[in-house]
Write an enzyme that holds these catalytic residues in place. Structure first.
Site, short mmCIF file in Angstrom:
data_model
loop_
_atom_site.label_atom_id
_atom_site.label_comp_id
_atom_site.label_asym_id
_atom_site.label_seq_id
_atom_site.Cartn_x
_atom_site.Cartn_y
_atom_site.Cartn_z
N LYS A 1 -1.80 -0.21 -25.10
CA LYS A 1 -2.13 -0.32 -26.52
C LYS A 1 -0.82 -0.47 -27.29
O LYS A 1 -0.07 -1.41 -27.06
CB LYS A 1 -2.99 0.86 -26.96
CG LYS A 1 -4.35 0.90 -26.23
CD LYS A 1 -5.21 2.03 -26.72
CE LYS A 1 -6.58 2.03 -26.07
NZ LYS A 1 -6.58 2.51 -24.67
N ARG B 1 -2.04 -3.02 -18.46
CA ARG B 1 -3.25 -2.22 -18.52
C ARG B 1 -3.16 -1.14 -17.45
O ARG B 1 -2.96 -1.42 -16.27
CB ARG B 1 -4.49 -3.10 -18.30
CG ARG B 1 -4.67 -4.14 -19.39
CD ARG B 1 -6.07 -4.71 -19.39
NE ARG B 1 -7.06 -3.71 -19.76
CZ ARG B 1 -7.36 -3.38 -21.01
NH1 ARG B 1 -6.75 -3.97 -22.02
NH2 ARG B 1 -8.27 -2.46 -21.25
N ASP C 1 -5.91 13.44 -25.37
CA ASP C 1 -6.08 12.04 -24.98
C ASP C 1 -5.35 11.20 -26.01
O ASP C 1 -5.87 10.92 -27.10
CB ASP C 1 -7.57 11.70 -24.92
CG ASP C 1 -7.82 10.27 -24.45
OD1 ASP C 1 -6.87 9.46 -24.46
OD2 ASP C 1 -8.97 9.95 -24.10
N GLU D 1 -0.16 4.90 -0.64
CA GLU D 1 -0.87 6.15 -0.87
C GLU D 1 0.10 7.33 -0.80
O GLU D 1 0.93 7.41 0.11
CB GLU D 1 -1.98 6.35 0.16
CG GLU D 1 -3.20 5.48 -0.08
CD GLU D 1 -4.32 5.82 0.88
OE1 GLU D 1 -4.07 6.55 1.87
OE2 GLU D 1 -5.45 5.36 0.65
N THR E 1 -3.04 5.66 -22.13
CA THR E 1 -3.00 4.32 -21.56
C THR E 1 -1.66 3.68 -21.90
O THR E 1 -0.97 4.11 -22.82
CB THR E 1 -4.13 3.42 -22.11
OG1 THR E 1 -4.06 3.42 -23.54
CG2 THR E 1 -5.49 3.94 -21.68
N TYR F 1 0.86 -1.18 0.00
CA TYR F 1 0.00 0.00 0.00
C TYR F 1 0.89 1.23 0.00
O TYR F 1 1.78 1.36 0.84
CB TYR F 1 -0.89 0.01 1.25
CG TYR F 1 -2.34 0.31 0.94
CD1 TYR F 1 -2.70 1.48 0.28
CD2 TYR F 1 -3.35 -0.58 1.32
CE1 TYR F 1 -4.02 1.76 0.00
CE2 TYR F 1 -4.68 -0.30 1.05
CZ TYR F 1 -5.01 0.87 0.38
OH TYR F 1 -6.32 1.15 0.12
#
Length: 419
Positions: free
Chosen positions: A235, A241, A206, A62, A232, A60
């Protein structure tokens, strides 16, 4: 040197959960036995998959490197810092954030950084190539903000830049989004920058679909023109991903706060590390050769499909994808997708500009070359793939024979070849 322990090995999965192990093996068989022509998919490298399946998944973290809300982040801090440095160098960006869980998360952060609910956002119409997060009424972007949509010219099926400017002058958007999910041509980032400057808007590009081609230096980069670039990593970039954001230094604090704590909690540190691996791979001359071949293959595939009787939307492609109108073959996009699927060819139905069919049916198909290029296929194979797609659509009763031909092609160019 001892081999690192990446986590539970596959034998452990088989013994613990044979049902899920069977799913994993079945997916590998599907990839190896069929053609993957989804433009938004690729085959991540074994190195990327190793990072994804590592013990970094346990942590974790954060916050950001050096500013975490949990202890024990010394090692994951290094992974994130490496990835950030690689992203900035690869794309020539002043700031990078690798924490977004997806492209949609990255876009949400851009909205959060610059917009208030009700603000006007100018973006591409979903029906003409845009994305759900660009203002679709079924998406948060269309529910919380005031979307204004630009589109393509009916005669050329290219972005209507005059319309973009006219709409911007009329509506004075807080943010303009350039980018699409089913637009095969290059985007004039300078034209968008000029419009954004004229109306005082933030320009977000984008780049989810084409950022890998930018990394491979085969198409122009949006970074010099945009305030923010979202993308992203799975691709053409061929990573895990996930999502990422590049921005100008003046927007770094706003973007980082928009990602955490405003829209996300703890980052997926195994994914952040895998993004770093993909960015290192994308900085190589080998990747540049790959990206060059991706574009060449998409063009060859479009030409081949045109020879099979389909109409190439906009007359061609400059990128990794092509959009085809299948109405000349007397089928809908949905039926073409189904028939190709029966023949182990995976592609997707897609709306075309000014489509008379609803989105769930569509008059077109979208095809992409990233995965088959990763498998080592070039222009001759694209011609063969086009023939197989045409045959699958025109002769559904021959699906078995087409699948057999697909099997021979993929056997010669396997996904994840066995050692």
């Amino acid at each position: 040197m001892n081999t690192p322990f990446w986590g539970p090995d596959f034998d452990s999965l088989v013994s613990t959960d044979p049902e899920i192990a069977d799913v994993v093996l079945g997916e590998l068989d599907r990839l190896r036995g069929g053609l993957q022509l989804i433009a938004s998919e690729n085959l991540a490298s074994p190195a990327v998959l190793a990072a994804l399946g590592s013990t970094l998944s346990n942590k974790y973290a954060e916050g950001y490197p050096g500013r975490r809300y949990y202890g024990g982040c010394e090692r994951v801090d290094v992974a994130e810092e490496i990835g950030i440095a690689r992203a900035r160098e690869l794309f020539g960006a002043e700031h990078a954030n690798l924490q977004p869980h997806s492209g949609a998360s990255a876009n949400l952060a851009a909205y959060a950084a610059f917009c208030e609910p009700g603000d006007v956002v100018l973006a591409m119409d979903l029906k003409q190539g845009g994305h759900l997060t660009h203002g679709s009424p079924v998406n948060l972007s269309g529910r919380w903000f005031e979307p204004v949509a630009y589109g393509v010219r009916q005669d050329t099926e290219l972005i209507d830049y005059d319309q973009v400017r006219d709409l911007a002058l009329e509506h004075r958007p807080r943010m303009i989004i350039a980018g699409a999910t089913a637009y095969p041509r290059l985007i004039d980032f300078a034209a968008f920058r000029a419009v954004a400057d004229e109306v005082g808007a933030i320009l977000v590009v984008d780049a989810a679909h084409f950022i890998g081609l930018v990394a491979g230096k085969v198409i122009p980069s949006p970074v010099p023109f945009a305030d923010v670039v979202t993308f992203t990593t799975h691709k053409v970039l061929r990573g895990p991903r996930g999502g990422a954001i590049l921005c100008r230094a003046e927007h770094a604090k706003a973007i980082d706060k928009a990602v955490f704590p405003f829209t996300q909690g703890g980052p997926l540190m195994h994914s952040v590390a895998a993004k770093a691996v993909a960015l290192k791979e994308a900085a190589t001359t080998e990747f540049q050769g790959y990206a060059t071949q991706v574009v060449a293959n998409a063009a060859a595939l479009a030409r081949g499909l045109e020879a099979e009787g389909m109409r190439v939307v906009s007359g061609g492609t400059d990128t990794h994808l092509a959009l085809l109108d299948v109405r000349p073959l007397d089928v809908t996009g949905a039926e073409a997708e189904r028939r190709c699927g029966d023949a182990t060819i995976t592609l997707n139905k897609n709306a075309i500009p000014f489509d008379p069919e609803p989105p769930a049916v569509g008059s077109g198909i979208r095809v992409g070359s990233p995965s088959v290029t990763t498998q080592g296929m070039t222009e001759p194979e694209m011609a063969e793939i086009a023939r197989l797609v045409g045959r699958a659509i025109r002769e559904p009763a021959q699906a078995g024979q087409v699948a057999a031909a697909v099997g021979r092609l993929t056997a010669a160019h396997p996904a994840y070849p066995r050692d």
